[in-house]
Design an enzyme around this catalytic site. Structure first.
Site, PDB file in Angstrom:
ATOM      1  N   ASP A  98       0.832  -1.195   0.000  1.00 11.66           N
ATOM      2  CA  ASP A  98       0.000   0.000   0.000  1.00 11.66           C
ATOM      3  C   ASP A  98       0.876   1.258   0.000  1.00 11.66           C
ATOM      4  O   ASP A  98       1.958   1.269   0.583  1.00 11.66           O
ATOM      5  CB  ASP A  98      -0.872  -0.041   1.260  1.00 11.66           C
ATOM      6  CG  ASP A  98      -1.902   1.057   1.285  1.00 11.66           C
ATOM      7  OD1 ASP A  98      -2.671   1.153   0.314  1.00 11.66           O
ATOM      8  OD2 ASP A  98      -1.936   1.826   2.262  1.00 11.66           O
ATOM      9  N   GLU A 123       1.971  -0.023  -4.815  1.00  6.18           N
ATOM     10  CA  GLU A 123       1.005   0.974  -5.266  1.00  6.18           C
ATOM     11  C   GLU A 123       1.750   2.287  -5.465  1.00  6.18           C
ATOM     12  O   GLU A 123       2.152   2.935  -4.512  1.00  6.18           O
ATOM     13  CB  GLU A 123      -0.113   1.161  -4.236  1.00  6.18           C
ATOM     14  CG  GLU A 123      -1.175   2.133  -4.711  1.00  6.18           C
ATOM     15  CD  GLU A 123      -2.083   2.645  -3.589  1.00  6.18           C
ATOM     16  OE1 GLU A 123      -3.220   3.019  -3.888  1.00  6.18           O
ATOM     17  OE2 GLU A 123      -1.650   2.702  -2.422  1.00  6.18           O
TER      18      GLU A 123
END
Ligand code: CA
Length: 615
Positions: A319, A348
């Site tokens: 993330d 990400e």
């Protein structure tokens, strides 16, 4: 080694936590940092029976003590950590080193032969109604609240692995499952409160391990969503930080990140802006971790490795990768890849420019300019996503609109160190749903998925896209793009996990849903065994009349893809594509199962795609 009788006679009362809870022998890294937590634990001297090479670190918080252990010569077994005062043992704690499973370090991560399916577990399926609320966690189940907990769990995923297998999916990325004890919005689970514990509303650590093992039986891979950038405000360590610099503190208490990730490599960036991006908090409930503190860095490296080893994982999705301290996250990534050289990690990196995305990939040519290497094997194709969000609504032939956007995206591939280790997606849990964007036009869905499933890289689909689910984040909210999968709850009126043929009696997929599903399934099953799609070179042609043609080819195999995004059917002059067609004279469109004569021009209908396997 200890005897149980002796173990039982010792008091552990003064230790509340020890992390990692156990470890393994024969790891690549010979150093282990064991964190001990308990009231005034720092005042004790420490010795471990049978282990001489240890080093103790204390911080300004007396409730913590860090033991660094040289693990090189340690054999599997249980060792006693003795806490002493005036050379007398006051209390002890057993610590176990386990044997690793065979070839654990050689585990192979997901790759471009896989198709990844993204699940939000709270919204996929409720396999155990007894864990919907839990006494240890604050937020209780409320399925009528779009931002509340709906009860989905690990058992719900396990119950539908056959559905995923049948769809042609080979890997599952589930959004985080570790405990998130925020009083609201805990269902997204990105504000974690205990990094060594599956949230009890999803199940237990054992359940997570069982999910991996059930998936492996079906030849599928499990990818964990790992959050390095922040923890939740309810994390027990955040409530009693080991050191002031464990997290990024701001004089004003809370400071939101400026979200300008470009400051991470902008040679003109001011220090205050750079710090504002990296050290600012992602959200009010998400204290920003300081990976430049080596105790923090070791903690999250070991935690990540612990989960790989414990649950037998096949990959990570990380993330907010580009919000981390870039050197800290590189060290984290490298440590994991050193331990598991064939593992895969996708970060990400939500940027809108190929040079900026490619900066974050391992051995990046752009990163080399400022001698930065993230060691991150895989990045996400956010620029392709940007193109996909608009181009299929651009009907007319144009210099810079329509299919030229896809073509243009790939012209930037010279920037990437590895073009086949890039995640391709038409949507995820943070974007408007693809079928919302294209107003349930299945022809557009088919063109989108044709592109995602056949171009270079690793395709990822978002749960429910395969049945045409809708969701608008911009006009409504996050809950709208994270709705419950129909049939995931026992009181649902019908189940989209079941085919349309059963619709009349028990309520399966609607005819519309079935159309989405059958197309997806057909292409995915074909993709599974197609080496040209997995590994082949990409050869692309400049789109003409909004028709995009490309090939994926190896020495032996070749696939021709034609996407006609225009408003009229087009005759394709075959002579232009000789370089891609090579010696092949026949082809088969795997979508319609029609044989194609590759020596004659091909007619393709408006808003249609063809995937032609060449023979
Ligand atoms: Ca449940």
């Amino acid at each position: 080694m200890l005897l149980f009788g002796w173990l039982a006679s010792i008091s552990y009362g003064q230790i509340e936590r020890i992390e990692p809870p156990f470890w393994w022998t024969d790891m690549h890294s010979n150093t282990l940092q064991v964190m001990c937590y308990g009231p005034e634990i720092a005042k004790y001297e420490v010795a471990i029976e049978g282990i001489t090479s240890i080093d103790i670190t204390r911080t300004e918080n007396d409730n913590y003590l860090f033991i660094k252990i040289d693990t090189k010569d340690i054999k599997p077994g249980v060792f006693s950590i003795n806490f002493k005062e005036d050379d007398k043992i006051v209390f002890s704690k057993p610590y176990e080193f386990r044997s690793r499973r065979e070839n654990s370090s050689l585990r192979k991560g997901f790759d471009s032969s896989d198709v990844m399916y993204l699940i939000m577990p709270d919204r996929f399926s409720n396999g155990d109604i007894h864990n919907d609320s839990h006494k240890e966690t604050i937020e209780k189940v409320n399925r009528s609240n779009p931002g509340g907990r709906h009860g989905g769990d690990i058992q719900g995923i396990i119950n539908h692995l056959e559905y995923l297998k049948d769809l042609g999916v080979t890997a599952v990325w589930s959004t985080p499952l570790l405990e998130d004890n925020e009083p609201t919005y805990s269902y997204h689970t990105y504000a974690q409160s205990d990094l060594y514990k599956i949230d009890p509303r999803y199940g237990t650590n054992e359940d997570y391990k069982r999910l991996a093992s059930e998936m492996h039986k079906l030849d599928m891979k499990l990818i964990m969503d790992y959050v390095t950038n922040h923890w939740g405000s309810q994390h027990w360590m955040i409530k009693d930080v080991p050191a002031k610099d464990w997290i990024h503190q701001w004089p004003e208490g809370f400071k939101r990140s400026n979200y300008r990730m470009t400051t991470q490599f902008d040679t003109h960036a001011s220090k205050i802006d750079r710090k504002g991006c990296m050290n600012g908090w992602f959200d009010t409930t998400m204290p920003d971790m300081n990976q430049s503190n080596s105790l923090v860095l070791n903690y999250i490296i070991q935690n990540a490795i612990w989960w790989i080893e414990y649950a037998d994982l096949d990959g990570f999705r990380v993330d907010t990768y580009s919000y981390n301290d870039k050197h800290g996250i590189a060290a984290w990534t490298k440590a994991i890849m050193d331990e598991y050289p064939d593992f895969n990690i996708v970060g990400e990196v939500w940027m809108h420019d190929q040079s900026q995305i490619s900066y974050w990939q391992k051995d990046s040519k752009i990163g080399a300019i400022d001698t930065y290497n993230s060691y991150l094997p895989s990045v996400m194709d956010f620029t392709l996503h940007d193109a996909i969000m608009v181009m299929f609504n651009e009907d007319e032939d144009s210099w810079d609109k329509g299919m030229i956007r896809a073509y243009d995206n790939f012209t930037h591939d010279f920037l990437y160190a590895n073009t086949n280790n890039i995640l391709l997606f038409a949507g995820n849990h943070d974007t408007n749903r693809i079928n919302e964007v294209y107003q349930s036009d299945i022809n557009k869905y088919k063109m989108v998925m044709t592109l995602i499933f056949t171009t270079r890289g690793i395709p990822q689909i978002y749960y429910g896209d395969e049945i045409g689910m809708l969701g608008n984040r911009d006009k409504k909210d996050d809950g709208d793009i994270r709705k419950d999968f129909p049939g995931g709850w026992s009181d649902d009126k019908r189940s989209a996990f079941l085919g349309a043929s059963v619709s009349a009696k028990t309520g399966g997929r609607t005819n519309d849903e079935e159309a989405y599903h059958s197309f997806t399934k057909k292409v995915l099953h074909w993709r599974k065994n197609n080496e040209a799609i997995h590994k082949g070179e990409l050869l692309q042609y400049i789109p003409v009349n909004n028709v995009y043609v490309y090939f994926r080819h190896t020495e032996k195999e070749s696939v021709m893809v034609i996407i006609n995004n225009g408003n009229e059917s087009q005759e394709i002059d075959i002579t232009r594509f000789k370089e891609g067609i090579k010696q092949f004279v026949k082809g088969k469109d795997i979508i319609t199962d029609t044989t194609i004569d590759m020596t004659e021009n091909i007619t393709i209908l408006s808003k249609t795609s063809m995937i032609i396997e060449l023979h």
